[in-house]
Write a protein that holds these residues in place. Structure first.
Motif, PDB file in Angstrom:
ATOM      1  N   LYS A 118       9.665   3.232  -8.131  1.00  0.00           N
ATOM      2  CA  LYS A 118       9.728   2.017  -8.941  1.00  0.00           C
ATOM      3  C   LYS A 118      10.766   0.960  -8.305  1.00  0.00           C
ATOM      4  O   LYS A 118      10.652  -0.087  -8.355  1.00  0.00           O
ATOM      5  N   ASP A 119      11.836   1.381  -7.811  1.00  0.00           N
ATOM      6  CA  ASP A 119      13.007   0.590  -7.125  1.00  0.00           C
ATOM      7  C   ASP A 119      12.430  -0.025  -5.920  1.00  0.00           C
ATOM      8  O   ASP A 119      12.687  -1.076  -5.680  1.00  0.00           O
ATOM      9  N   ILE A 120      11.710   0.639  -5.090  1.00  0.00           N
ATOM     10  CA  ILE A 120      11.152   0.124  -3.936  1.00  0.00           C
ATOM     11  C   ILE A 120      10.218  -0.738  -4.303  1.00  0.00           C
ATOM     12  O   ILE A 120      10.005  -1.926  -3.663  1.00  0.00           O
ATOM     13  N   HIS A 121       9.420  -0.534  -5.092  1.00  0.00           N
ATOM     14  CA  HIS A 121       8.303  -1.692  -5.700  1.00  0.00           C
ATOM     15  C   HIS A 121       8.715  -2.603  -6.236  1.00  0.00           C
ATOM     16  O   HIS A 121       8.448  -4.100  -5.688  1.00  0.00           O
ATOM     17  N   THR A 122       9.988  -2.846  -6.880  1.00  0.00           N
ATOM     18  CA  THR A 122      10.681  -3.900  -7.342  1.00  0.00           C
ATOM     19  C   THR A 122      11.371  -4.854  -6.117  1.00  0.00           C
ATOM     20  O   THR A 122      11.155  -6.014  -5.897  1.00  0.00           O
ATOM     21  N   LEU A 123      11.972  -4.063  -5.165  1.00  0.00           N
ATOM     22  CA  LEU A 123      12.639  -4.822  -4.182  1.00  0.00           C
ATOM     23  C   LEU A 123      11.515  -5.314  -3.249  1.00  0.00           C
ATOM     24  O   LEU A 123      11.725  -6.620  -2.581  1.00  0.00           O
ATOM     25  N   ILE A 124      10.361  -4.714  -2.960  1.00  0.00           N
ATOM     26  CA  ILE A 124       9.270  -5.245  -2.135  1.00  0.00           C
ATOM     27  C   ILE A 124       8.673  -6.607  -2.745  1.00  0.00           C
ATOM     28  O   ILE A 124       8.404  -7.491  -2.116  1.00  0.00           O
ATOM     29  N   THR A 125       8.484  -6.279  -4.211  1.00  0.00           N
ATOM     30  CA  THR A 125       7.546  -7.661  -4.864  1.00  0.00           C
ATOM     31  C   THR A 125       8.393  -8.766  -5.109  1.00  0.00           C
ATOM     32  O   THR A 125       7.895  -9.857  -5.077  1.00  0.00           O
ATOM     33  N   GLN A 126       9.672  -8.432  -4.986  1.00  0.00           N
ATOM     34  CA  GLN A 126      10.974  -9.557  -5.338  1.00  0.00           C
ATOM     35  C   GLN A 126      11.164 -10.201  -3.966  1.00  0.00           C
ATOM     36  O   GLN A 126      11.714 -11.362  -3.891  1.00  0.00           O
ATOM     37  N   LEU A 127      10.657  -9.691  -2.961  1.00  0.00           N
ATOM     38  CA  LEU A 127      10.958 -10.130  -1.473  1.00  0.00           C
ATOM     39  C   LEU A 127      10.378 -11.559  -1.282  1.00  0.00           C
ATOM     40  O   LEU A 127       9.318 -11.812  -1.570  1.00  0.00           O
ATOM     41  N   ASN A 128      11.037 -12.495  -0.726  1.00  0.00           N
ATOM     42  CA  ASN A 128      10.662 -13.840  -0.431  1.00  0.00           C
ATOM     43  C   ASN A 128      10.821 -13.831   1.086  1.00  0.00           C
ATOM     44  O   ASN A 128      12.058 -14.082   1.665  1.00  0.00           O
ATOM     45  N   ILE A 129       9.766 -14.016   1.744  1.00  0.00           N
ATOM     46  CA  ILE A 129       9.962 -13.974   3.300  1.00  0.00           C
ATOM     47  C   ILE A 129      10.676 -15.110   3.893  1.00  0.00           C
ATOM     48  O   ILE A 129      11.419 -15.300   4.754  1.00  0.00           O
ATOM     49  N   GLU A 130      10.552 -16.239   3.037  1.00  0.00           N
ATOM     50  CA  GLU A 130      11.163 -17.492   3.294  1.00  0.00           C
ATOM     51  C   GLU A 130      13.014 -17.280   3.198  1.00  0.00           C
ATOM     52  O   GLU A 130      13.504 -18.173   4.193  1.00  0.00           O
ATOM     53  N   SER A 131      13.194 -16.460   2.556  1.00  0.00           N
ATOM     54  CA  SER A 131      14.786 -16.148   2.466  1.00  0.00           C
ATOM     55  C   SER A 131      15.094 -15.460   3.818  1.00  0.00           C
ATOM     56  O   SER A 131      16.370 -15.370   4.289  1.00  0.00           O
ATOM     57  N   PHE A 132      14.399 -15.225   4.820  1.00  0.00           N
ATOM     58  CA  PHE A 132      14.685 -14.374   6.046  1.00  0.00           C
ATOM     59  C   PHE A 132      14.522 -15.542   7.101  1.00  0.00           C
ATOM     60  O   PHE A 132      14.829 -15.098   8.145  1.00  0.00           O
ATOM     61  N   LEU A 133      14.192 -16.877   6.797  1.00  0.00           N
ATOM     62  CA  LEU A 133      14.285 -17.687   7.845  1.00  0.00           C
ATOM     63  C   LEU A 133      15.529 -18.051   8.206  1.00  0.00           C
ATOM     64  O   LEU A 133      16.398 -18.499   7.619  1.00  0.00           O
ATOM     65  N   ASP A 134      16.042 -17.848   9.640  1.00  0.00           N
ATOM     66  CA  ASP A 134      17.116 -18.228   9.810  1.00  0.00           C
ATOM     67  C   ASP A 134      17.232 -18.643  11.435  1.00  0.00           C
ATOM     68  O   ASP A 134      17.640 -18.013  12.305  1.00  0.00           O
ATOM     69  N   PRO A 135      16.640 -19.775  11.706  1.00  0.00           N
ATOM     70  CA  PRO A 135      16.453 -20.426  12.925  1.00  0.00           C
ATOM     71  C   PRO A 135      17.909 -20.766  13.489  1.00  0.00           C
ATOM     72  O   PRO A 135      18.573 -20.915  12.609  1.00  0.00           O
ATOM     73  N   ALA A 169       0.796  -1.166  -0.057  1.00  0.00           N
ATOM     74  CA  ALA A 169      -0.045  -0.062   0.027  1.00  0.00           C
ATOM     75  C   ALA A 169       0.820   1.114   0.175  1.00  0.00           C
ATOM     76  O   ALA A 169       0.437   2.231  -0.785  1.00  0.00           O
ATOM     77  N   PHE A 170       2.072   1.326   0.719  1.00  0.00           N
ATOM     78  CA  PHE A 170       2.884   2.268   0.967  1.00  0.00           C
ATOM     79  C   PHE A 170       3.529   2.860  -0.648  1.00  0.00           C
ATOM     80  O   PHE A 170       3.646   3.799  -1.127  1.00  0.00           O
ATOM     81  N   VAL A 171       3.685   1.575  -1.355  1.00  0.00           N
ATOM     82  CA  VAL A 171       4.385   1.859  -2.715  1.00  0.00           C
ATOM     83  C   VAL A 171       3.297   2.503  -3.639  1.00  0.00           C
ATOM     84  O   VAL A 171       3.451   3.221  -4.248  1.00  0.00           O
ATOM     85  N   GLY A 172       2.065   2.242  -3.331  1.00  0.00           N
ATOM     86  CA  GLY A 172       0.982   2.781  -4.104  1.00  0.00           C
ATOM     87  C   GLY A 172       0.808   4.119  -3.707  1.00  0.00           C
ATOM     88  O   GLY A 172       0.500   5.260  -4.587  1.00  0.00           O
ATOM     89  N   ALA A 173       0.824   4.378  -2.579  1.00  0.00           N
ATOM     90  CA  ALA A 173       1.095   5.709  -2.018  1.00  0.00           C
ATOM     91  C   ALA A 173       1.841   6.582  -2.481  1.00  0.00           C
ATOM     92  O   ALA A 173       1.800   7.905  -3.036  1.00  0.00           O
ATOM     93  N   LEU A 174       3.196   6.132  -2.516  1.00  0.00           N
ATOM     94  CA  LEU A 174       4.403   6.796  -3.118  1.00  0.00           C
ATOM     95  C   LEU A 174       4.129   7.299  -4.458  1.00  0.00           C
ATOM     96  O   LEU A 174       4.700   8.282  -4.847  1.00  0.00           O
ATOM     97  N   GLU A 175       3.628   6.065  -5.380  1.00  0.00           N
ATOM     98  CA  GLU A 175       3.317   6.511  -6.728  1.00  0.00           C
ATOM     99  C   GLU A 175       2.396   7.826  -6.938  1.00  0.00           C
ATOM    100  O   GLU A 175       2.668   8.663  -7.720  1.00  0.00           O
TER     101      GLU A 175
END
Length: 183
Positions: A54-71, A16-22
Motif C-alpha cells: 500500500k505504501d509503494i502504491h501511494t508513492l508511485i501514484t503520487q509521483l509526478n515525473i515533472e518533479s524529476f526534470l533537472d536540466p 502493474a507491479f503494484v497489482g502483482a504485489l497486492e
C-alpha cells in the motif's frame, strides 16, 4: 511461502507491479530476494527497504515525473543548448532529482547503502556503456570498478538503472582510475 521476484523495466509497469504485489500479499506469499531494472529497480529497492504494498502504491501514484526534470543550468540561460546536451551527453536531464527522491524514501527506512540490506537480497541491473555489457549491482562493483559494494548507495544504483535513455543523462561511475558510463 517465500519467493524471489525480478521486476523488469518500463515506467508504466510500476503500476502493474503494484497489482502483482497486492495479489502476492493476498495469497500469503512473502518476497525474500528481489531484483530489478529501471522502474523495476525502483520497486525492488522499496520492497527491500521494507515498504508495504500500500505504501509503494501511494508513492508511485503520487509521483509526478515533472518533479524529476533537472536540466543543466546552461539550458535555462541559452535554451538551444538542450539539444547539445541531448547529443553530447545523451540526455536532457541530469537525473539528480530522481536519485534524491529515492534516497529520501529509502532513508525513511534507514536504508542507504547495499551494506544496510541482507547480502544477496537486492540486485539491480544496469548497462555499462563503456564496457558494452550489463552489470549487476552490487555483485560486479568490486570486480569491475574496485568499489566496495557495502558502501555503494542504493539510490545511486537505482538511478543508474532507471536512466531512461535521452530523458536522463547516463550516470558516470568512477572506479579503478577509469570513468565508466552507466545507464
Amino acid at each position: 511461502m517465500k519467493v524471489d521476484a525480478v521486476f523488469s523495466g518500463g515506467g508504466v509497469k510500476a503500476f502493474a507491479f503494484v497489482g502483482a504485489l497486492e495479489s502476492i500479499e493476498e495469497n500469503g506469499i512473502q518476497l525474500e530476494r528481489v531484483a530489478g531494472t529501471s522502474a523495476g529497480a525502483i520497486v525492488a529497492s522499496l520492497i527491500v527497504a521494507g515498504y508495504k504494498t500500500k505504501d509503494i502504491h501511494t508513492l508511485i501514484t503520487q509521483l509526478n515525473i515533472e518533479s524529476f526534470l533537472d536540466p543543466p543550468k546552461l539550458t535555462k540561460i541559452i535554451p538551444g543548448t538542450k539539444w547539445l546536451f541531448l547529443y553530447f551527453q545523451m540526455g536532457l536531464n541530469r537525473g539528480d532529482k530522481l536519485e534524491y527522491w529515492l534516497y529520501e524514501q529509502l532513508a525513511k527506512q534507514e536504508i542507504y547503502n547495499f551494506g544496510d540490506v541482507p547480502q544477496g537480497y537486492l540486485k539491480l541491473v544496469v548497462s555499462d556503456l563503456s564496457l558494452g555489457r550489463l552489470v549487476v549491482i552490487p555483485d560486479d562493483l568490486q570486480t569491475l570498478y574496485g568499489i566496495d559494494p557495502n558502501l555503494f548507495p542504493i539510490a545511486k544504483a537505482v538511478r543508474m538503472s532507471a536512466g531512461f535513455p535521452y530523458f536522463f543523462m547516463p550516470k558516470k561511475l568512477h572506479g579503478n582510475d577509469m570513468e565508466k558510463v552507466l545507464l
